[in-house]
Design a protein around this motif. Structure first.
Motif, PDB file in Angstrom:
ATOM      1  N   UNK A  40      -2.703 -15.652   5.155  1.00  0.00           N
ATOM      2  CA  UNK A  40      -1.633 -14.822   4.595  1.00  0.00           C
ATOM      3  C   UNK A  40      -1.373 -13.681   5.558  1.00  0.00           C
ATOM      4  N   UNK A  41      -0.127 -13.240   5.608  1.00  0.00           N
ATOM      5  CA  UNK A  41       0.182 -12.083   6.438  1.00  0.00           C
ATOM      6  C   UNK A  41      -0.424 -10.822   5.871  1.00  0.00           C
ATOM      7  N   UNK A  42      -0.244 -10.622   4.569  1.00  0.00           N
ATOM      8  CA  UNK A  42      -0.841  -9.495   3.849  1.00  0.00           C
ATOM      9  C   UNK A  42      -1.069  -9.935   2.411  1.00  0.00           C
ATOM     10  N   UNK A  43      -2.160  -9.450   1.806  1.00  0.00           N
ATOM     11  CA  UNK A  43      -2.527  -9.814   0.443  1.00  0.00           C
ATOM     12  C   UNK A  43      -2.450  -8.564  -0.426  1.00  0.00           C
ATOM     13  N   UNK A  44      -1.793  -8.685  -1.563  1.00  0.00           N
ATOM     14  CA  UNK A  44      -1.588  -7.574  -2.482  1.00  0.00           C
ATOM     15  C   UNK A  44      -2.329  -7.900  -3.778  1.00  0.00           C
ATOM     16  N   UNK A  45      -3.348  -7.107  -4.075  1.00  0.00           N
ATOM     17  CA  UNK A  45      -4.319  -7.461  -5.105  1.00  0.00           C
ATOM     18  C   UNK A  45      -4.071  -6.684  -6.391  1.00  0.00           C
ATOM     19  N   UNK A  46      -3.829  -7.417  -7.463  1.00  0.00           N
ATOM     20  CA  UNK A  46      -3.697  -6.807  -8.772  1.00  0.00           C
ATOM     21  C   UNK A  46      -2.275  -6.466  -9.160  1.00  0.00           C
ATOM     22  N   UNK A  47      -2.082  -6.217 -10.440  1.00  0.00           N
ATOM     23  CA  UNK A  47      -0.739  -6.006 -10.988  1.00  0.00           C
ATOM     24  C   UNK A  47      -0.076  -4.737 -10.485  1.00  0.00           C
ATOM     25  N   UNK A  48      -0.872  -3.782  -9.980  1.00  0.00           N
ATOM     26  CA  UNK A  48      -0.317  -2.492  -9.583  1.00  0.00           C
ATOM     27  C   UNK A  48      -0.162  -2.368  -8.067  1.00  0.00           C
ATOM     28  N   UNK A  49      -0.142  -3.512  -7.391  1.00  0.00           N
ATOM     29  CA  UNK A  49       0.010  -3.503  -5.929  1.00  0.00           C
ATOM     30  C   UNK A  49       1.143  -4.451  -5.535  1.00  0.00           C
ATOM     31  N   UNK A  50       2.381  -4.083  -5.815  1.00  0.00           N
ATOM     32  CA  UNK A  50       3.504  -4.962  -5.463  1.00  0.00           C
ATOM     33  C   UNK A  50       3.782  -4.966  -3.965  1.00  0.00           C
ATOM     34  N   UNK A  51       4.421  -6.012  -3.507  1.00  0.00           N
ATOM     35  CA  UNK A  51       4.792  -6.113  -2.094  1.00  0.00           C
ATOM     36  C   UNK A  51       5.656  -4.928  -1.670  1.00  0.00           C
ATOM     37  N   UNK A  52       6.496  -4.448  -2.552  1.00  0.00           N
ATOM     38  CA  UNK A  52       7.357  -3.307  -2.212  1.00  0.00           C
ATOM     39  C   UNK A  52       6.560  -2.099  -1.748  1.00  0.00           C
ATOM     40  N   UNK A  53       5.365  -1.928  -2.291  1.00  0.00           N
ATOM     41  CA  UNK A  53       4.499  -0.836  -1.854  1.00  0.00           C
ATOM     42  C   UNK A  53       4.166  -1.006  -0.376  1.00  0.00           C
ATOM     43  N   UNK A  54       3.830  -2.230   0.009  1.00  0.00           N
ATOM     44  CA  UNK A  54       3.535  -2.502   1.415  1.00  0.00           C
ATOM     45  C   UNK A  54       4.749  -2.391   2.311  1.00  0.00           C
ATOM     46  N   UNK A  55       5.925  -2.609   1.754  1.00  0.00           N
ATOM     47  CA  UNK A  55       7.142  -2.490   2.549  1.00  0.00           C
ATOM     48  C   UNK A  55       7.385  -1.060   3.019  1.00  0.00           C
ATOM     49  N   UNK A  56       6.850  -0.100   2.280  1.00  0.00           N
ATOM     50  CA  UNK A  56       7.198   1.284   2.568  1.00  0.00           C
ATOM     51  C   UNK A  56       6.008   2.233   2.752  1.00  0.00           C
ATOM     52  N   UNK A  57       5.071   2.261   1.839  1.00  0.00           N
ATOM     53  CA  UNK A  57       4.157   3.401   1.846  1.00  0.00           C
ATOM     54  C   UNK A  57       2.714   3.077   1.484  1.00  0.00           C
ATOM     55  N   UNK A  58       2.284   1.825   1.638  1.00  0.00           N
ATOM     56  CA  UNK A  58       0.892   1.501   1.320  1.00  0.00           C
ATOM     57  C   UNK A  58      -0.057   1.969   2.410  1.00  0.00           C
ATOM     58  N   UNK A  59       0.478   2.093   3.632  1.00  0.00           N
ATOM     59  CA  UNK A  59      -0.370   2.341   4.798  1.00  0.00           C
ATOM     60  C   UNK A  59      -0.614   1.075   5.587  1.00  0.00           C
ATOM     61  N   UNK A  60      -0.181  -0.062   5.048  1.00  0.00           N
ATOM     62  CA  UNK A  60      -0.229  -1.338   5.767  1.00  0.00           C
ATOM     63  C   UNK A  60       1.070  -1.524   6.535  1.00  0.00           C
ATOM     64  N   UNK A  61       1.155  -2.603   7.323  1.00  0.00           N
ATOM     65  CA  UNK A  61       2.358  -2.860   8.111  1.00  0.00           C
ATOM     66  C   UNK A  61       3.140  -4.009   7.498  1.00  0.00           C
ATOM     67  N   UNK A  62       4.455  -3.887   7.453  1.00  0.00           N
ATOM     68  CA  UNK A  62       5.255  -4.948   6.837  1.00  0.00           C
ATOM     69  C   UNK A  62       5.843  -5.929   7.858  1.00  0.00           C
ATOM     70  N   UNK A  63       5.537  -5.774   9.121  1.00  0.00           N
ATOM     71  CA  UNK A  63       5.973  -6.758  10.117  1.00  0.00           C
ATOM     72  C   UNK A  63       4.901  -7.840  10.162  1.00  0.00           C
ATOM     73  N   UNK A  64       5.203  -8.991   9.535  1.00  0.00           N
ATOM     74  CA  UNK A  64       4.199 -10.011   9.263  1.00  0.00           C
ATOM     75  C   UNK A  64       4.703 -11.396   9.653  1.00  0.00           C
ATOM     76  N   UNK A  65       3.797 -12.328   9.951  1.00  0.00           N
ATOM     77  CA  UNK A  65       4.217 -13.689  10.308  1.00  0.00           C
ATOM     78  C   UNK A  65       4.784 -14.435   9.105  1.00  0.00           C
ATOM     79  N   UNK A  66       5.806 -15.233   9.340  1.00  0.00           N
ATOM     80  CA  UNK A  66       6.473 -15.997   8.283  1.00  0.00           C
ATOM     81  C   UNK A  66       6.411 -17.490   8.600  1.00  0.00           C
ATOM     82  N   UNK A  67       6.987 -18.283   7.689  1.00  0.00           N
ATOM     83  CA  UNK A  67       7.166 -19.730   7.887  1.00  0.00           C
ATOM     84  C   UNK A  67       5.856 -20.448   8.181  1.00  0.00           C
ATOM     85  N   UNK A  68       4.782 -20.020   7.552  1.00  0.00           N
ATOM     86  CA  UNK A  68       3.492 -20.676   7.745  1.00  0.00           C
ATOM     87  C   UNK A  68       2.714 -20.212   8.947  1.00  0.00           C
TER      88      UNK A  68
END
Length: 433
Positions: A347-375
């Motif tokens: 996986x490019x990034x894993x978001x664990x639990x109901x309170x960790x949506x991908x949108x958080x990673x898109x902006x302000x989680x502290x992780x990077x949202x530039x991730x590999x796609x298409x497998x």
């Protein structure tokens, strides 16, 4: 709204994927990149006029436009950007590797020196959405790595007189990026990779190109790789969600919609062993999509072959499916979510639990949202400070240290029928003259 794929009855069924792949797009971008190499900035301007509907007065954005964009930036947006920058900088600084010196024998050392890339090119999409957050995600790790020269490109916008979107320009100014070009798509990547000096321009080639984009940007990366290093083939976005009966269907539906909002080719996939959850999520999609601002592109994305609700026998099969799919973004909304997440290897990034949506990673989680796609997450990683660094081994041996190990070198060199390799040691140790 979204199709269903039942792997309980047909475990060999193909997982959802976009029909248009990078290999197909190569036939389009190859000649375009070659043209930019041959004609330089003039070709980039012509392609901008053709694809973006505007011909910038100049490819390079003048400093006054960057300064004005920052001065005009909404204070709330600036505050959000500053928080995003601070959190990402914290993780990048923690992840930055240090130079290591190992003594392998008395008088024999091998130093692994961390060296930043000298010049990099950052790509920020600006098609359906001005991805100002991508300025942050590309720039901060490059700066933390110590890159000395950074160029950034983003498509020219007709509504802004051929300049990139002003919010993108403001983010560049906030981060101190002053080499910005109004260029998008494959032609922008070719400009960064080849430069334009050989064709009378002023753009110096870069060593590395990073950043997400559409299928043609991903194809350009594949075509240019070798001429320039790339981070990964980050094409149209995708989300997969592993969820069970404990998940809130409204949360799951909202997260699927959030990524479909990016692009009609975006992929949204739910993997669940629960028919009841599948039904509830479908009902939530039917409730939430009509009220979304970008309803048309969301509906196209969800209805496409790249999106589906995938029914599985249990969470064990869900993990297997997720690892085979290798999603760019993978959410785990199950009981014992951390335990399920620990079993994910692709996986490019894993978001664990109901309170960790991908949108958080898109902006302000502290992780990077530039991730590999298409497998590609099965072999590639998301963008990090490490992408902007090289490892260089610095080897230092004293005479005594060489004498101690030299005979092994000579034996191995002779075993490979490369006696001159051994002689280069022997001439120093007195074995050969």
């Amino acid at each position: 709204m979204i199709r269903r794929l039942d792997l309980r009855t047909d475990p060999t069924a193909e997982l959802p994927r976009a029909q248009q792949d990078v290999e197909h797009a190569l036939h389009v971008v190859g000649p375009l990149c070659d043209d930019v190499r041959a004609r330089g900035e003039e070709a980039v301007l012509e392609y901008g006029e053709r694809f973006d509907g505007v011909r910038p007065a100049s490819l390079r954005v003048a400093p006054e436009y960057l300064e004005k964009a920052l001065a005009d930036l909404d204070p709330a947006i600036r505050a959000g950007l500053e928080e995003s920058i601070a959190r990402l900088r914290t993780t990048c600084e923690a992840e930055l590797e240090q130079t290591v010196v190992t003594t392998v024998a008395p008088g024999a050392t091998v130093e692994r020196r961390i060296v930043p890339m000298q010049r990099v090119g950052l790509y920020v999409p600006g098609g359906l959405a001005p991805l100002v957050s991508t300025v942050v995600m590309n720039t901060v790790p490059a700066q933390v790595a110590g890159v000395g020269s950074i160029a950034l490109t983003s498509p020219p916008q007709a509504e802004f007189d051929g300049l990139p979107h002003p919010t993108i320009l403001a983010a560049c100014a906030l981060l101190g990026i002053d080499e910005v070009y109004a260029a998008g798509g494959a032609q922008a990547l070719a400009l960064l990779a080849y430069g334009s000096v050989a064709t009378g321009g002023s753009v110096q080639p870069v060593d590395l190109v990073t950043g997400p984009g559409n299928i043609y940007v991903a194809a350009a990366k594949r075509y240019l790789q070798g001429t320039v290093a790339i981070d990964s083939e980050a094409g149209p976005t995708e989300i997969a969600v592993i969820a069970d009966d404990t998940a809130d269907p409204a949360f799951v539906a909202a997260d699927l919609i959030s990524q479909s909002e990016h692009d009609p080719m975006a992929a949204s996939v739910l993997v669940t062993p629960s028919d009841a959850l599948a039904d509830a999520v479908t009902a939530e999609l039917e409730r939430q999509v009509p009220t979304a601002t970008h309803q048309a592109r969301i509906s196209t994305s969800l209805a496409g072959p790249q999106s589906a609700i995938v029914l599985v026998a249990d969470l064990d099969q869900a993990v297997d499916v997720a690892n085979a799919y290798a999603a760019e973004h993978l959410e785990i909304q199950t009981a014992e979510a951390a335990g399920v997440a620990a079993r994910i290897v692709n996986a490019g990034a894993i978001f664990v639990g109901a309170w960790t949506p991908v949108s958080l990673g898109d902006y302000a989680a502290g992780s990077n949202h530039v991730l590999p796609t298409a497998g590609c997450a099965c072999h590639s990683s998301g963008l990090s400070v490490r992408a902007f660094c090289k490892n260089v081994h610095v080897v230092t041996y004293t005479e005594a240290a060489l004498r101690e190990v030299g005979h092994h070198v000579e034996v191995l060199a002779n075993a490979e029928d490369l006696p001159s390799h051994g002689a280069a040691v022997g001439i120093r140790t007195g074995r050969t003259r």
